[in-house]
Design an enzyme around this catalytic site. Structure first.
Site, PDB file in Angstrom:
ATOM      1  N   GLU A  33       0.859  -1.181   0.000  1.00 20.87           N
ATOM      2  CA  GLU A  33       0.000   0.000   0.000  1.00 20.87           C
ATOM      3  C   GLU A  33       0.894   1.229   0.000  1.00 20.87           C
ATOM      4  O   GLU A  33       1.838   1.320   0.789  1.00 20.87           O
ATOM      5  CB  GLU A  33      -0.911   0.001   1.219  1.00 20.87           C
ATOM      6  N   SER A  47     -20.586   6.151   1.666  1.00 20.35           N
ATOM      7  CA  SER A  47     -21.850   6.210   2.394  1.00 20.35           C
ATOM      8  C   SER A  47     -22.026   5.110   3.425  1.00 20.35           C
ATOM      9  O   SER A  47     -23.010   5.107   4.163  1.00 20.35           O
ATOM     10  CB  SER A  47     -23.030   6.167   1.412  1.00 20.35           C
ATOM     11  N   ALA A  48     -21.105   4.140   3.468  1.00 21.05           N
ATOM     12  CA  ALA A  48     -21.096   3.080   4.494  1.00 21.05           C
ATOM     13  C   ALA A  48     -22.324   2.181   4.437  1.00 21.05           C
ATOM     14  O   ALA A  48     -22.732   1.616   5.440  1.00 21.05           O
ATOM     15  CB  ALA A  48     -20.949   3.696   5.893  1.00 21.05           C
ATOM     16  N   HIS A  51     -25.541  -2.543   0.192  1.00 22.06           N
ATOM     17  CA  HIS A  51     -26.690  -2.517  -0.703  1.00 22.06           C
ATOM     18  C   HIS A  51     -27.286  -3.912  -0.877  1.00 22.06           C
ATOM     19  O   HIS A  51     -26.571  -4.923  -0.890  1.00 22.06           O
ATOM     20  CB  HIS A  51     -26.280  -1.957  -2.066  1.00 22.06           C
ATOM     21  N   ARG A 319     -14.979   7.967  -6.073  1.00 23.43           N
ATOM     22  CA  ARG A 319     -15.319   6.603  -6.466  1.00 23.43           C
ATOM     23  C   ARG A 319     -14.632   6.288  -7.789  1.00 23.43           C
ATOM     24  O   ARG A 319     -14.607   7.125  -8.699  1.00 23.43           O
ATOM     25  CB  ARG A 319     -16.836   6.447  -6.642  1.00 23.43           C
ATOM     26  N   SER A 356     -19.209   1.934  -6.340  1.00 20.42           N
ATOM     27  CA  SER A 356     -20.359   1.407  -5.616  1.00 20.42           C
ATOM     28  C   SER A 356     -21.139   0.448  -6.508  1.00 20.42           C
ATOM     29  O   SER A 356     -21.344   0.744  -7.689  1.00 20.42           O
ATOM     30  CB  SER A 356     -21.266   2.561  -5.191  1.00 20.42           C
ATOM     31  N   SER A 360     -20.143  -3.358  -0.633  1.00 21.57           N
ATOM     32  CA  SER A 360     -21.054  -4.481  -0.409  1.00 21.57           C
ATOM     33  C   SER A 360     -20.525  -5.762  -1.037  1.00 21.57           C
ATOM     34  O   SER A 360     -20.658  -6.857  -0.485  1.00 21.57           O
ATOM     35  CB  SER A 360     -22.431  -4.165  -0.998  1.00 21.57           C
ATOM     36  N   CYS A 419     -10.675  11.883  24.202  1.00 20.48           N
ATOM     37  CA  CYS A 419     -11.632  12.552  23.315  1.00 20.48           C
ATOM     38  C   CYS A 419     -12.971  12.615  24.037  1.00 20.48           C
ATOM     39  O   CYS A 419     -13.621  11.578  24.247  1.00 20.48           O
ATOM     40  CB  CYS A 419     -11.764  11.786  21.997  1.00 20.48           C
ATOM     41  N   CYS A 456     -16.289  18.951  18.254  1.00 24.73           N
ATOM     42  CA  CYS A 456     -15.068  19.772  18.352  1.00 24.73           C
ATOM     43  C   CYS A 456     -14.022  19.381  17.316  1.00 24.73           C
ATOM     44  O   CYS A 456     -13.004  20.060  17.161  1.00 24.73           O
ATOM     45  CB  CYS A 456     -14.469  19.701  19.755  1.00 24.73           C
TER      46      CYS A 456
END
Length: 496
Positions: A33, A47-48, A51, A319, A356, A360, A419, A456
Site C-alpha cells: 500500500e 456512504s457506508a 446494498h 469513487r 459502488s 457491499s 476525546c 469539536c
C-alpha cells in the site's frame, strides 16, 4: 530473493478482503500500500451502506457480486467482530410521477432474487416521521444495511496479517518485472513488481489499486481502452444529539448515481450526500460551495426539516468509476466491474472499475479471485492453522458501568478520557498503536477509535494524542503526523 506466491497491490476494502480470503491457503503473500495506513483511498470516504443488490443491471458482474457479497456480511461481522446492522434501505418516491421508477427497481431485484417490497406513502411516513410529507411510496429492501468501512477494512486486514500475510505500507507500485520479452508480447509473464522500496518477485500479482487500477493494468499491457474517471461525492455529517434519522433513505436514482441520500449510521450521526461530479484529478477531495449546495437541496427533498446549524463536518470522497462493458447483459451497459485473469498476460489478476457497490460486493469479489486462480491451475491448499476470528478490542463507550470499572481496574489508562465528544480513552489509543497493524498517525487512530469525529473535530484531543503517539512510538513530538510524512503537526519547540 525468494519469490512470493501472490503480491496484492492496494489496501482498500477490496484488497483487504482479497488478502484475508487468500490467507486461508498455504501461500506466501505480500500486500503493498502506497499510503501510511490502510483504507485511505476510496474506502476512506463513502456512504457506508451495504446494498441489497436491486439497483445494478441484472446479469452484470456488479449485480452478481453485490447480491453474493450482501449474503456474506453477517458471517463476516461475526468472525471479524466489526459492527454491522441490517437496517433495511428505502428508495423514496416523492410525488406520483416517481412511483413508476420503483416498479423498475423492484423488477431488477426480482430477477436477482433480492427481496423487496413497495410500501405506501402513509407507511413510509409512519416508519420515518421526518420524511417529506409528499412521499408517494417507497421500495423497501430488508437485506440492506450499514457498516463502518474503516472498521471493516481494518478488521479484515488484521485478520490477514494474523494469518501470515506480509503488509508493507509506504510502498508504491512503479512497474512490473517481466519474464522474457516486453509487455506487448502475447506470451508475456509477470514475475514481480518494482516499487519505491525495491523489487519483489511473485508468481501472481493482484491489481486491487482502486482509483489507480487503470494505470496498473496499462503497465501490464492490458485494456488500454479502460479508464477510471474519479467521481467526487461530497457529504455533510450531522450532530446526532440534535438530529435523528432512523433509516437509510435513497431518492429515485439517476443514470449516473444512486442519488443524494439521507441516512442513519452505526455511530448515530446522520449522513447527507453524495453528489456525483466526474473530475480529472485522482487526489482532489476538496468540497465545493456548489457541490454542498446541491446535496443540501437533494437532502431536503427527502427530509425538508434538516437545518444546516446541525452540520458538524464536511468531507468528499472519490469513487473509481470505470468503463468496462457488461458481457452478459441483455442491453448495452458500460459501467460493469472488471474482474479477470487476462488471457494475454500470465501471472496477473485484474480488478478494475470497482465503484459502488464495491463495499457491499468486496467479500464476493475476493471469493471470485480464488475461483479465478483455481481456474488458472493454481492449487490452493487450506492451512490447518488458519483462524478466521479477529478479536475486537474494547470500546469503552459501548460498555456498561460495571464493565468499564473492570476494564479500568485492569488498566488505569482506560479511565483517562482523551476525546470527550466520543469518549475515547488513553487505553484504547495505546491498544491501537500496538495492534496487529499499528496506528502510527493521528488519522490512523481516528479511523480505529472514532476520536476527533465529534463536534469539536479533535480540538480537545489532538495535543494529547500527539503526546501519546510520541511516547508509545519513541519518537519526537515533532515527528508525529496527521497522515504520514509531510503532514506533521508541529514545526519546532518554543522552549529549550
Amino acid at each position: 530473493m525468494q519469490p512470493y506466491d501472490i503480491i496484492i497491490i492496494g489496501a482498500g476494502v477490496v484488497g483487504a478482503m482479497v488478502a484475508r480470503t487468500l490467507s486461508r491457503y498455504a501461500l506466501d503473500i505480500l500486500w503493498i500500500e502506497k499510503a501510511s495506513d490502510i483504507c485511505m483511498g476510496a474506502t476512506a470516504a463513502n456512504s457506508a451502506i451495504i446494498h441489497g443488490g436491486y439497483d445494478a443491471m441484472p446479469g452484470s458482474l456488479k449485480a452478481q457480486m453485490n447480491i453474493a457479497g450482501n449474503a456474506m456480511w453477517d458471517r463476516l461481522a461475526a468472525e471479524l467482530q466489526f459492527p454491522f446492522a441490517r437496517t433495511g434501505t428505502y428508495v423514496v418516491a416523492i410525488g406520483a410521477e416517481e412511483l413508476a421508477a420503483l416498479d423498475e427497481l423492484k423488477q431488477r431485484g426480482d430477477i436477482g432474487g433480492v427481496p423487496t417490497e413497495i410500501i405506501s406513502g402513509e407507511e413510509m411516513r409512519r416508519r420515518e416521521p421526518s420524511i417529506n410529507p409528499a412521499v408517494s411510496g417507497a421500495l423497501y429492501c430488508p437485506t440492506g444495511g450499514v457498516c463502518d468501512p474503516w472498521a471493516v477494512t481494518i478488521a479484515a486486514a488484521e485478520n490477514a496479517v494474523m494469518n501470515g500475510v506480509e503488509l508493507r505500507l509506504n510502498t508504491t507500485f512503479e512497474d512490473f518485472i517481466w519474464e522474457g520479452e516486453a509487455a506487448q508480447h502475447p506470451q508475456s509473464k509477470i514475475i514481480g513488481i518494482k516499487t519505491n522500496q525495491g523489487d519483489f518477485y511473485g508468481r501472481w500479482v493482484v491489481n486491487a489499486a482502486g482509483l489507480y487500477a487503470d494505470e496498473v493494468m496499462h503497465k501490464a499491457g492490458v485494456h488500454p481502452e479502460f479508464h477510471i474517471t474519479p467521481r467526487r461525492g461530497e457529504y455533510y455529517v450531522l450532530d446526532r444529539a440534535r438530529v435523528q434519522i432512523n433509516n437509510v433513505l435513497f431518492p429515485v436514482p439517476s443514470k449516473v448515481s444512486k442519488g443524494i441520500l439521507v441516512t442513519t449510521t452505526l455511530h448515530g450521526n446522520p449522513l447527507v450526500g453524495p453528489n456525483a461530479e466526474e473530475i480529472d484529478d485522482k487526489t482532489d477531495v476538496a468540497v465545493t460551495a456548489e457541490g454542498m449546495h446541491e446535496i443540501w437541496e437533494g437532502a431536503q427533498k427527502l427530509v425538508p426539516g434538516l437545518n444546516q446549524r446541525e452540520v458538524i463536518a464536511l468531507f468528499a470522497g472519490l469513487r473509481p468509476g470505470g468503463n468496462a462493458p457488461c458481457l452478459t447483459c441483455a442491453t448495452p451497459y458500460n459501467k460493469d466491474f472488471l474482474i479477470e485473469i487476462p488471457t494475454d498476460v500470465a501471472g496477473f489478476v485484474n480488478l478494475g472499475g470497482l465503484e459502488s457497490p464495491a463495499l457491499s460486493a468486496a467479500p464476493a469479489i475476493a471469493e471470485r479471485v480464488v475461483t479465478l486462480l483455481q481456474g488458472a491451475g493454481e492449487a490452493l491448499c487450506d492451512k490447518s492453522n488458519w483462524n478466521p476470528i479477529r478479536p475486537a478490542r474494547p470500546v469503552f463507550r459501548h460498555l456498561n458501568r460495571e464493565a468499564q470499572a473492570a476494564l479500568i481496574a485492569r488498566d488505569p489508562r482506560y479511565g483517562r478520557v482523551i476525546c470527550r465528544c466520543e469518549t475515547v480513552t488513553e487505553g484504547e489509543i495505546v491498544a491501537e498503536i500496538h495492534a496487529p497493524i499499528p496506528a502510527t498517525t493521528y488519522d490512523a487512530i481516528k479511523r480505529r477509535t472514532w476520536l476527533g469525529t465529534g463536534r469539536c473535530l479533535g480540538g480537545f484531543d489532538m495535543p494529547r494524542v500527539v503526546d501519546i503517539l510520541a511516547r508509545e512510538l519513541g519518537i519526537s513530538p515533532l515527528a508525529v503526523s496527521k497522515k504520514g510524512t509531510g503532514s506533521e503537526f508541529l514545526y519546532r519547540t518554543t522552549k529549550a
